[in-house]
Motif scaffolding. Structure first.
Motif, PDB file in Angstrom:
ATOM      1  N   VAL A 108      -9.238 -10.069   6.538  1.00  0.00           N
ATOM      2  CA  VAL A 108      -8.996 -11.019   7.627  1.00  0.00           C
ATOM      3  C   VAL A 108     -10.347 -11.556   8.072  1.00  0.00           C
ATOM      4  O   VAL A 108     -11.268 -10.775   8.349  1.00  0.00           O
ATOM      5  N   ASP A 109     -10.465 -12.865   8.131  1.00  0.00           N
ATOM      6  CA  ASP A 109     -11.707 -13.513   8.571  1.00  0.00           C
ATOM      7  C   ASP A 109     -12.923 -12.996   7.807  1.00  0.00           C
ATOM      8  O   ASP A 109     -13.957 -12.679   8.393  1.00  0.00           O
ATOM      9  N   ASN A 110     -12.772 -12.881   6.496  1.00  0.00           N
ATOM     10  CA  ASN A 110     -13.870 -12.473   5.612  1.00  0.00           C
ATOM     11  C   ASN A 110     -14.350 -11.035   5.860  1.00  0.00           C
ATOM     12  O   ASN A 110     -15.494 -10.689   5.572  1.00  0.00           O
ATOM     13  N   GLU A 111     -13.449 -10.196   6.425  1.00  0.00           N
ATOM     14  CA  GLU A 111     -13.760  -8.785   6.643  1.00  0.00           C
ATOM     15  C   GLU A 111     -12.692  -7.927   5.953  1.00  0.00           C
ATOM     16  O   GLU A 111     -11.491  -8.163   6.121  1.00  0.00           O
ATOM     17  N   LEU A 112     -13.166  -6.950   5.183  1.00  0.00           N
ATOM     18  CA  LEU A 112     -12.279  -6.029   4.477  1.00  0.00           C
ATOM     19  C   LEU A 112     -12.097  -4.772   5.321  1.00  0.00           C
ATOM     20  O   LEU A 112     -13.069  -4.086   5.649  1.00  0.00           O
ATOM     21  N   ASP A 113     -10.850  -4.472   5.685  1.00  0.00           N
ATOM     22  CA  ASP A 113     -10.535  -3.261   6.446  1.00  0.00           C
ATOM     23  C   ASP A 113     -10.381  -2.106   5.451  1.00  0.00           C
ATOM     24  O   ASP A 113      -9.277  -1.774   5.015  1.00  0.00           O
ATOM     25  N   LEU A 114     -11.506  -1.523   5.084  1.00  0.00           N
ATOM     26  CA  LEU A 114     -11.538  -0.480   4.061  1.00  0.00           C
ATOM     27  C   LEU A 114     -10.829   0.792   4.522  1.00  0.00           C
ATOM     28  O   LEU A 114     -10.174   1.463   3.734  1.00  0.00           O
ATOM     29  N   GLY A 115     -10.930   1.132   5.795  1.00  0.00           N
ATOM     30  CA  GLY A 115     -10.282   2.337   6.310  1.00  0.00           C
ATOM     31  C   GLY A 115      -8.771   2.274   6.180  1.00  0.00           C
ATOM     32  O   GLY A 115      -8.130   3.220   5.721  1.00  0.00           O
ATOM     33  N   ARG A 116      -8.191   1.155   6.546  1.00  0.00           N
ATOM     34  CA  ARG A 116      -6.731   0.985   6.456  1.00  0.00           C
ATOM     35  C   ARG A 116      -6.281   0.954   5.002  1.00  0.00           C
ATOM     36  O   ARG A 116      -5.262   1.543   4.636  1.00  0.00           O
ATOM     37  N   TRP A 117      -7.063   0.264   4.144  1.00  0.00           N
ATOM     38  CA  TRP A 117      -6.704   0.187   2.727  1.00  0.00           C
ATOM     39  C   TRP A 117      -6.764   1.577   2.086  1.00  0.00           C
ATOM     40  O   TRP A 117      -5.864   1.963   1.346  1.00  0.00           O
ATOM     41  N   ALA A 118      -7.815   2.350   2.378  1.00  0.00           N
ATOM     42  CA  ALA A 118      -7.942   3.698   1.806  1.00  0.00           C
ATOM     43  C   ALA A 118      -6.772   4.576   2.252  1.00  0.00           C
ATOM     44  O   ALA A 118      -6.213   5.341   1.452  1.00  0.00           O
ATOM     45  N   HIS A 119      -6.389   4.488   3.520  1.00  0.00           N
ATOM     46  CA  HIS A 119      -5.254   5.264   4.042  1.00  0.00           C
ATOM     47  C   HIS A 119      -3.977   4.894   3.299  1.00  0.00           C
ATOM     48  O   HIS A 119      -3.244   5.763   2.815  1.00  0.00           O
ATOM     49  N   ASP A 120      -3.699   3.592   3.187  1.00  0.00           N
ATOM     50  CA  ASP A 120      -2.475   3.141   2.526  1.00  0.00           C
ATOM     51  C   ASP A 120      -2.477   3.500   1.039  1.00  0.00           C
ATOM     52  O   ASP A 120      -1.448   3.887   0.481  1.00  0.00           O
ATOM     53  N   ALA A 121      -3.631   3.384   0.392  1.00  0.00           N
ATOM     54  CA  ALA A 121      -3.730   3.712  -1.035  1.00  0.00           C
ATOM     55  C   ALA A 121      -3.469   5.203  -1.259  1.00  0.00           C
ATOM     56  O   ALA A 121      -2.793   5.584  -2.218  1.00  0.00           O
TER      57      ALA A 121
END
Length: 174
Positions: A108-121
């Protein structure tokens, strides 16, 4: 419930030109997982993830890899269990498209939410059943005791006829 710190990657600050890529090792704190009314924890809660970011024309391609150990109750017998997972996930972000499969929900707005992605993955990498051991026998349906390492003779309970089926004994076959 308190939320873990989220790890955000500012993609613009990476200054990647088209065709370039970068590999980052980033610590990420994983929030507890809630499954079937039970809580499963990553141990330790913070884990090092490997993130590869490449810049094809028109967007970004991401590759995430990490290992994590989860601890929580067995889904059959409720005894404590652990599970070591290897997590791997890929995402694509093409900003100038309306095709949903080319838009990452984590950017979102050129920012990667790595924490949320790692949790979901990690959640998606879980097997369908979290067990204390592969051959978990579960609980005795009569007394509720764990059947793991139990003598089968200890669980040959005299159950009699289930009262819900008692009307069937009055039926006669002709």
């Amino acid at each position: 419930m308190s939320h873990a710190r989220t790890t955000i990657i500012d993609l613009a600050r990476l200054s990647l030109a088209h065709g370039e890529g970068r590999r980052l090792d980033v610590p990420v704190e994983l929030e507890p997982f809630e499954l079937g009314g039970q809580t499963y924890l990553a141990t330790p809660a913070s884990t090092e993830v490997q993130l590869e970011i490449s810049r094809p024309s028109g967007g970004y391609a991401f590759h995430l890899q990490f290992g994590v150990r989860l601890e929580g109750p067995c889904m059959r017998c409720l005894e404590p269990g652990t599970l070591d997972l290897k997590v791997e996930s890929r995402e694509v972000e093409q900003a100038a498209t309306d095709q949903e499969e080319l838009r990452s929900p984590y950017v979102v707005d050129n920012e990667l939410d790595l924490g949320r992605w790692a949790h979901d993955a990690a959640l998606l990498a879980l097997p369908t059943r979290f067990l204390c051991r592969p051959d978990c026998a579960g609980l005795c349906p009569v007394c509720g005791a764990s059947l793991n390492d139990a003598d089968p003779a200890d669980h040959e309970h005299d159950q009699g006829i289930d009262p819900r089926w008692s009307a069937l004994k009055d039926l006669k076959l002709e």
